[in-house]
Design an enzyme around this catalytic site. Structure first.
Site, short mmCIF file in Angstrom:
data_model
loop_
_atom_site.label_atom_id
_atom_site.label_comp_id
_atom_site.label_asym_id
_atom_site.label_seq_id
_atom_site.Cartn_x
_atom_site.Cartn_y
_atom_site.Cartn_z
N ASP A 1 0.83 -1.20 0.00
CA ASP A 1 0.00 0.00 0.00
C ASP A 1 0.87 1.26 0.00
O ASP A 1 2.05 1.21 0.35
CB ASP A 1 -0.90 0.01 1.23
CG ASP A 1 -1.90 -1.12 1.24
OD1 ASP A 1 -2.36 -1.50 0.14
OD2 ASP A 1 -2.21 -1.65 2.34
N TYR B 1 6.27 -9.54 8.19
CA TYR B 1 5.96 -8.12 8.30
C TYR B 1 6.22 -7.64 9.72
O TYR B 1 5.96 -8.36 10.70
CB TYR B 1 4.50 -7.85 7.95
CG TYR B 1 4.22 -7.76 6.47
CD1 TYR B 1 4.41 -6.56 5.78
CD2 TYR B 1 3.75 -8.85 5.75
CE1 TYR B 1 4.15 -6.46 4.42
CE2 TYR B 1 3.48 -8.77 4.39
CZ TYR B 1 3.70 -7.57 3.74
OH TYR B 1 3.45 -7.47 2.39
#
Length: 240
Positions: free
Chosen positions: A52, A109
């Protein structure tokens, strides 16, 4: 035909994510432009995942085939001399048949929360600063709920029909003073999944969600409306 593989990193602050978008600055767009300048022909560049706008990567893997040949060390130097400072190439190699989208075995992540009123300009671009006191112990007590195979549709932005059951191999929450680090490891992730998991953890820490709410979300019921800020998210490791 050589198939080049790139291990790169980028600071996502001034990018609209990885994937090429018309009239927007993206990592794929910037990298593709430089590669085509070097090779002097169109390049089909494949990345290991979408990111994103504002999301960072310590490790990211991409590949491209070409009929031209460049020594890998020479290509590494050429790319780093032409790319902007917010993108860096760490390693270049050739690997026949490798496809970054399909052959990556997993990803890790990292999400960072800075829980303080104080501002640190060296951390600010890479964390979500929350000035309200979070109950870290309460947050840590439910992190284990995310491990294993669950339906993460309540934590995802679904743009098309796809498999929503994801096996999370590891999930952890570590406190380092005012800094809280959340790590999660899986083979694949849904869009917004990590940011909404973090959003739900924060709301548990604020006392606005209960563990039973998380369990309900993980059963595929409802929709988690809390999305953590993009700038706190970093793709930390790609497993090859």
């Amino acid at each position: 035909m050589p198939n080049y593989v790139l291990l790169l990193s980028f600071v996502g602050t001034n990018f609209h994510g990885w994937q090429v978008q018309p009239n927007l600055r993206t990592v794929q767009g910037v990298l593709k432009e430089v590669l085509e300048k070097i090779f002097q022909h169109p390049i089909k560049l494949t990345g290991c995942c979408r990111t994103d706008a504002g999301v960072h990567a310590v490790e990211y893997v991409a590949n491209f085939p070409t009929e031209s040949f460049f020594d890998t060390e020479t290509l590494l130097k050429a790319l780093n001399s032409l790319l902007p400072e917010d993108v860096g190439i760490k390693k270049v190699w050739t690997q026949e048949g490798f496809n970054a989208r399909y052959h990556v075995k997993g990803k890790v992540y990292l999400y960072r929360i800075l829980n303080t009123h104080a501002r640190d300009p060296f951390l600010e671009p890479f964390c979500w600063r929350i000035p309200y006191k979070l109950d870290f112990e309460r947050m840590a007590s439910i992190v284990g709920l995310f491990q294993g195979l669950h339906d993460f549709s309540a934590f995802a932005k679904l743009e098309e029909e796809k498999e929503t059951r994801i096996h999370v191999q590891e999930a952890s929450l570590i406190g380092k003073g005012d800094l809280i680090e959340f790590r999660i490891k899986a083979r694949n992730f849904l869009r917004y999944m990590v940011r909404r998991i973090v959003g739900s953890l924060v709301y548990v820490g604020l006392g606005k969600l209960e563990p039973k709410d998380i369990e309900e979300f993980l059963s595929g019921k409802g929709k988690c409306p809390y999305t953590a800020k993009a700038k706190g998210l970093t793709l930390e490791k790609v497993l090859l």
